[in-house]
Write a protein that holds these residues in place. Sequence first.
Motif, PDB file in Angstrom:
ATOM      1  N   ASN A   1      38.984  41.946  34.183  1.00 56.82           N
ATOM      2  CA  ASN A   1      40.209  42.509  34.922  1.00 56.82           C
ATOM      3  C   ASN A   1      41.029  41.768  35.852  1.00 56.82           C
ATOM      4  OD1 ASN A   1      39.770  44.880  33.037  1.00 56.82           O
ATOM      5  ND2 ASN A   1      37.774  45.349  34.649  1.00 56.82           N
ATOM      6  N   GLY A   2      40.483  40.004  35.369  1.00 57.20           N
ATOM      7  CA  GLY A   2      41.545  38.908  36.588  1.00 57.20           C
ATOM      8  C   GLY A   2      40.622  39.053  37.925  1.00 57.20           C
ATOM      9  N   ILE A   3      39.615  39.247  38.501  1.00 54.31           N
ATOM     10  CA  ILE A   3      38.937  39.654  39.857  1.00 54.31           C
ATOM     11  C   ILE A   3      37.698  38.756  40.055  1.00 54.31           C
ATOM     12  CG2 ILE A   3      38.885  40.777  42.184  1.00 54.31           C
ATOM     13  CD1 ILE A   3      40.247  42.742  41.537  1.00 54.31           C
ATOM     14  N   ILE A   4      37.802  36.841  40.674  1.00 56.73           N
ATOM     15  CA  ILE A   4      36.687  36.536  40.837  1.00 56.73           C
ATOM     16  C   ILE A   4      36.269  36.700  41.620  1.00 56.73           C
ATOM     17  CG2 ILE A   4      35.978  34.592  41.778  1.00 56.73           C
ATOM     18  CD1 ILE A   4      37.749  33.667  39.700  1.00 56.73           C
TER      19      ILE A   4
ATOM     20  N   PRO B   1      43.201  31.875  47.312  1.00 60.99           N
ATOM     21  CA  PRO B   1      43.514  33.185  48.080  1.00 60.99           C
ATOM     22  C   PRO B   1      42.584  34.251  48.135  1.00 60.99           C
ATOM     23  CG  PRO B   1      45.316  32.729  46.348  1.00 60.99           C
ATOM     24  CD  PRO B   1      44.210  31.929  46.071  1.00 60.99           C
ATOM     25  N   ALA B   2      42.307  34.790  49.031  1.00 61.67           N
ATOM     26  CA  ALA B   2      42.111  36.085  49.263  1.00 61.67           C
ATOM     27  C   ALA B   2      43.161  36.938  48.012  1.00 61.67           C
ATOM     28  CB  ALA B   2      41.827  36.858  50.345  1.00 61.67           C
ATOM     29  N   PHE B   3      42.169  37.427  47.809  1.00 65.40           N
ATOM     30  CA  PHE B   3      43.230  39.113  47.171  1.00 65.40           C
ATOM     31  C   PHE B   3      43.760  40.063  47.555  1.00 65.40           C
ATOM     32  CE2 PHE B   3      44.653  43.060  44.464  1.00 65.40           C
ATOM     33  CZ  PHE B   3      45.243  41.846  42.164  1.00 65.40           C
ATOM     34  N   ASP B   4      42.841  40.255  48.742  1.00 66.60           N
ATOM     35  CA  ASP B   4      43.483  41.239  49.177  1.00 66.60           C
ATOM     36  C   ASP B   4      44.594  41.014  50.700  1.00 66.60           C
ATOM     37  OD1 ASP B   4      41.130  40.252  50.325  1.00 66.60           O
ATOM     38  OD2 ASP B   4      39.760  42.009  51.097  1.00 66.60           O
ATOM     39  N   LYS B   5      43.902  40.202  51.419  1.00 62.71           N
ATOM     40  CA  LYS B   5      44.567  40.040  53.279  1.00 62.71           C
ATOM     41  C   LYS B   5      44.976  38.386  53.327  1.00 62.71           C
ATOM     42  CE  LYS B   5      40.082  40.990  55.085  1.00 62.71           C
ATOM     43  NZ  LYS B   5      39.805  42.012  55.975  1.00 62.71           N
TER      44      LYS B   5
ATOM     45  N   ARG C   1      25.872  34.589  46.395  1.00 59.55           N
ATOM     46  CA  ARG C   1      27.029  33.927  45.770  1.00 59.55           C
ATOM     47  C   ARG C   1      26.708  33.567  44.505  1.00 59.55           C
ATOM     48  NH1 ARG C   1      28.429  31.731  51.454  1.00 59.55           N
ATOM     49  NH2 ARG C   1      27.559  32.501  52.991  1.00 59.55           N
ATOM     50  N   GLY C   2      27.934  33.176  44.006  1.00 60.74           N
ATOM     51  CA  GLY C   2      28.573  32.701  43.044  1.00 60.74           C
ATOM     52  C   GLY C   2      29.170  31.675  42.881  1.00 60.74           C
ATOM     53  N   TYR C   3      29.608  31.243  43.790  1.00 60.42           N
ATOM     54  CA  TYR C   3      30.476  30.222  44.232  1.00 60.42           C
ATOM     55  C   TYR C   3      31.019  29.854  45.043  1.00 60.42           C
ATOM     56  CZ  TYR C   3      33.256  32.562  39.992  1.00 60.42           C
ATOM     57  OH  TYR C   3      34.185  32.393  38.631  1.00 60.42           O
ATOM     58  N   LEU C   4      31.377  28.387  45.242  1.00 55.94           N
ATOM     59  CA  LEU C   4      31.101  27.890  47.095  1.00 55.94           C
ATOM     60  C   LEU C   4      31.820  27.802  47.204  1.00 55.94           C
ATOM     61  CD1 LEU C   4      30.018  24.373  46.126  1.00 55.94           C
ATOM     62  CD2 LEU C   4      28.540  25.719  47.326  1.00 55.94           C
ATOM     63  N   ALA C   5      31.928  29.023  48.544  1.00 51.70           N
ATOM     64  CA  ALA C   5      33.145  28.585  49.131  1.00 51.70           C
ATOM     65  C   ALA C   5      33.003  29.121  51.120  1.00 51.70           C
ATOM     66  CB  ALA C   5      33.730  29.833  49.226  1.00 51.70           C
ATOM     67  N   GLY C   6      33.487  29.267  51.792  1.00 51.32           N
ATOM     68  CA  GLY C   6      33.322  29.252  53.054  1.00 51.32           C
ATOM     69  C   GLY C   6      32.045  28.022  53.479  1.00 51.32           C
TER      70      GLY C   6
ATOM     71  N   SER D   1      33.301  43.817  51.676  1.00 51.94           N
ATOM     72  CA  SER D   1      32.098  42.820  51.602  1.00 51.94           C
ATOM     73  C   SER D   1      31.762  42.023  51.028  1.00 51.94           C
ATOM     74  CB  SER D   1      30.782  44.007  51.516  1.00 51.94           C
ATOM     75  OG  SER D   1      31.403  44.949  50.556  1.00 51.94           O
ATOM     76  N   SER D   2      33.403  41.568  50.311  1.00 51.55           N
ATOM     77  CA  SER D   2      32.964  40.673  49.400  1.00 51.55           C
ATOM     78  C   SER D   2      34.718  39.153  49.618  1.00 51.55           C
ATOM     79  CB  SER D   2      32.755  40.919  48.180  1.00 51.55           C
ATOM     80  OG  SER D   2      32.575  42.289  47.967  1.00 51.55           O
ATOM     81  N   ARG D   3      34.017  38.607  48.650  1.00 51.19           N
ATOM     82  CA  ARG D   3      35.261  37.487  48.667  1.00 51.19           C
ATOM     83  C   ARG D   3      36.021  37.800  47.052  1.00 51.19           C
ATOM     84  NH1 ARG D   3      32.835  33.031  51.730  1.00 51.19           N
ATOM     85  NH2 ARG D   3      34.101  32.659  53.193  1.00 51.19           N
TER      86      ARG D   3
END
Length: 297
Positions: free
Chosen positions: A195-198, A240-244, A109-114, A224-226
């Motif tokens: 490239n703009g994605i965390i 928001p989730a980049f994908d879904k 984990r690199g960020y505090l999520a979930g 497999s990631s956020r």
Amino acid sequence: MTLVHSGKVRELYDAGEGRLLMVASDRLSAFDVVMAEPIPEKGRVLTAMTVHFLHELADLAPSHLITADPAELPPEAAELGGDAGLAGVAGRAVLVRRAEMLPIECVVRGYLAGSGWKEYSATGTLHGMALPAGLEQASRLPEPMFTPSTKASEGHDLNISFDEAADLVGKEMADKARDLCVEAYRRGAAAAQRNGIIVADTKFELGVIDGELALCDEVLTPDSSRFWPAEQWRPGTNPPAFDKQPVRDLLENSGWDKTPPPPPLSPDIVAETSARYIEAYEKVSGRRLADWYGASG
Ligand code: PZK
């Protein structure tokens, strides 16, 4: 081919001679339920992204990958492609070496999520380890943290301490796994950030092949990631989730009770979600999906 393992969105087949064929489908799962509508190109995107990162990380660790080239797959792979034959799995099937899988999920984990944010907001710790005070939801951690879990055969994985992971795989192996995964996350997240994605967090699956610790399964994919859009990241909010995210928003606003069957996805949502997966691949890899195996154009 004999089916060895069937997941929500992919299948694993025995390819003989100590090899497996992993086939990523276009299925999408949200809130732990698989949607009825396939997302075009999703299987190719996740496969291409994994292969991209396995190459990027090749100096760090060996991997289970033998080939993704459809021409090098066993002939029986064509039977999995339906009427299209080999073209039906091209770009979303990889031949890999069978590994002795570690019985832990290697989460970084690199960020505090979930669940990490949930724990910190309740106790000020992450995975039982003290963190500085004053962090918010989605805050970047001072350093990426290895937060292993056990593989639950059903339901959600259970967090375990580093010492419990060491009890399961041995102290030396646990140390190696942590160092490898933290470095792999650092590199992947740095490339994505440019490239703009965390990449907020990610899960690696490691195995032992010929006595060596190897990267297996999916690597640094949105499944497999956020993944978060960097421009929408603000500490104190849930990015928001980049994908879904469009799918999640639709499902949340539909009144659905999160038990199957889910409500249908509109063609617009399906197309937007497909475009987001492709964009994520092209951004984090700097490559075009059209140049990956199985391109139709
Ligand atoms: C392996 N999974 C996850 C579940 C899938 C994949 N190289 C390997 N050797 C032995 N086992 C595995 C791997 C890999 N990767 C991966 N389970 C076992 C999984 C369901 C479907 F496609």
